[in-house]
Design an enzyme around this catalytic site. Structure first.
Site, PDB file in Angstrom:
ATOM      1  N   LYS A   1      -5.949   2.062   3.970  1.00  0.00           N
ATOM      2  CA  LYS A   1      -6.233   3.429   4.337  1.00  0.00           C
ATOM      3  C   LYS A   1      -4.952   4.217   4.566  1.00  0.00           C
ATOM      4  O   LYS A   1      -4.943   5.434   4.543  1.00  0.00           O
ATOM      5  CB  LYS A   1      -7.071   3.494   5.611  1.00  0.00           C
ATOM      6  CG  LYS A   1      -8.433   2.869   5.506  1.00  0.00           C
ATOM      7  CD  LYS A   1      -9.159   2.941   6.832  1.00  0.00           C
ATOM      8  CE  LYS A   1     -10.469   2.185   6.714  1.00  0.00           C
ATOM      9  NZ  LYS A   1     -11.126   2.041   8.008  1.00  0.00           N
TER      10      LYS A   1
ATOM     11  N   ASP B   1       7.029  -3.214   2.946  1.00  0.00           N
ATOM     12  CA  ASP B   1       7.644  -4.082   3.941  1.00  0.00           C
ATOM     13  C   ASP B   1       8.255  -5.253   3.184  1.00  0.00           C
ATOM     14  O   ASP B   1       9.214  -5.077   2.451  1.00  0.00           O
ATOM     15  CB  ASP B   1       6.579  -4.507   4.955  1.00  0.00           C
ATOM     16  CG  ASP B   1       7.158  -4.999   6.269  1.00  0.00           C
ATOM     17  OD1 ASP B   1       8.160  -5.724   6.232  1.00  0.00           O
ATOM     18  OD2 ASP B   1       6.589  -4.672   7.318  1.00  0.00           O
TER      19      ASP B   1
END
Length: 176
Positions: free
Chosen positions: A42, A102
């Site tokens: 999301k 990441d």
């Protein structure tokens, strides 16, 4: 441990300016084509919508949902596909749009998954790039940031703070 929103890392004005620059770069690179932006749900919803509007040509948008965080601040390392595309990407130019790059494990999983669907090309656009942790290449980068957990502009912590217009660092709560 409870956490609180701390200092603003990137302001809404800085975000808007950089998203505009990314849209222009994508427009140049994909001139005469109509790429499909695949937003990763999301967290990348707001970024994907703004980026779509910043691209100066027709482009499509769809979403996939993957999970690797649960309710923590570090990736669990286990990636699960929780929602799939609603359109075919076969023969199309696809740009995966992610909020935070990441380690890159989640995106590596998505790239492998999408490559099996035979797109014409497959690129990656990340709003935030934690270069110190990343294990892969990114085609379009919004901002390089330190290894800190950020919220706002669609990014959350345990379902909270997505509505913030700026990107802020999430910090431990100050004891009472």
């Amino acid at each position: 441990m409870d956490r609180r929103v701390g200092r603003i890392l990137i302001s809404r004005d800085e975000i808007a300016a950089r998203v505009s620059e990314l849209g222009e770069a994508i427009g140049r690179d994909y001139a005469g084509r109509a790429p499909v932006l695949v937003g990763v749900l999301k967290g990348a919803v707001v970024f994907t919508a703004d980026l779509l509007r910043a691209i100066p040509m027709p482009a499509a948008m769809d979403f996939m949902a993957v999970s690797s965080y649960g309710s923590g601040i570090r990736s669990s390392g286990v990636v699960r596909l929780t929602a799939d595309l609603s359109l075919s990407i076969e023969g199309r130019d696809v740009i995966i749009v992610e909020d935070v790059i990441d380690s890159g494990r989640t995106i590596s999983y998505l790239r492998r998954n999408l490559a099996t669907r035979h797109p014409r090309s497959l690129a990656l656009c990340g709003l935030l790039d934690k270069v110190s942790r990343r294990e892969m290449d990114v085609d379009y980068v919004g901002f390089v940031i330190p290894d800190e957990f950020v919220v706002g502009y669609g990014l959350d912590y345990d379902g909270r703070h997505r509505e913030l217009p700026d990107l802020a660092v999430l910090e431990p709560a100050v004891p009472a």
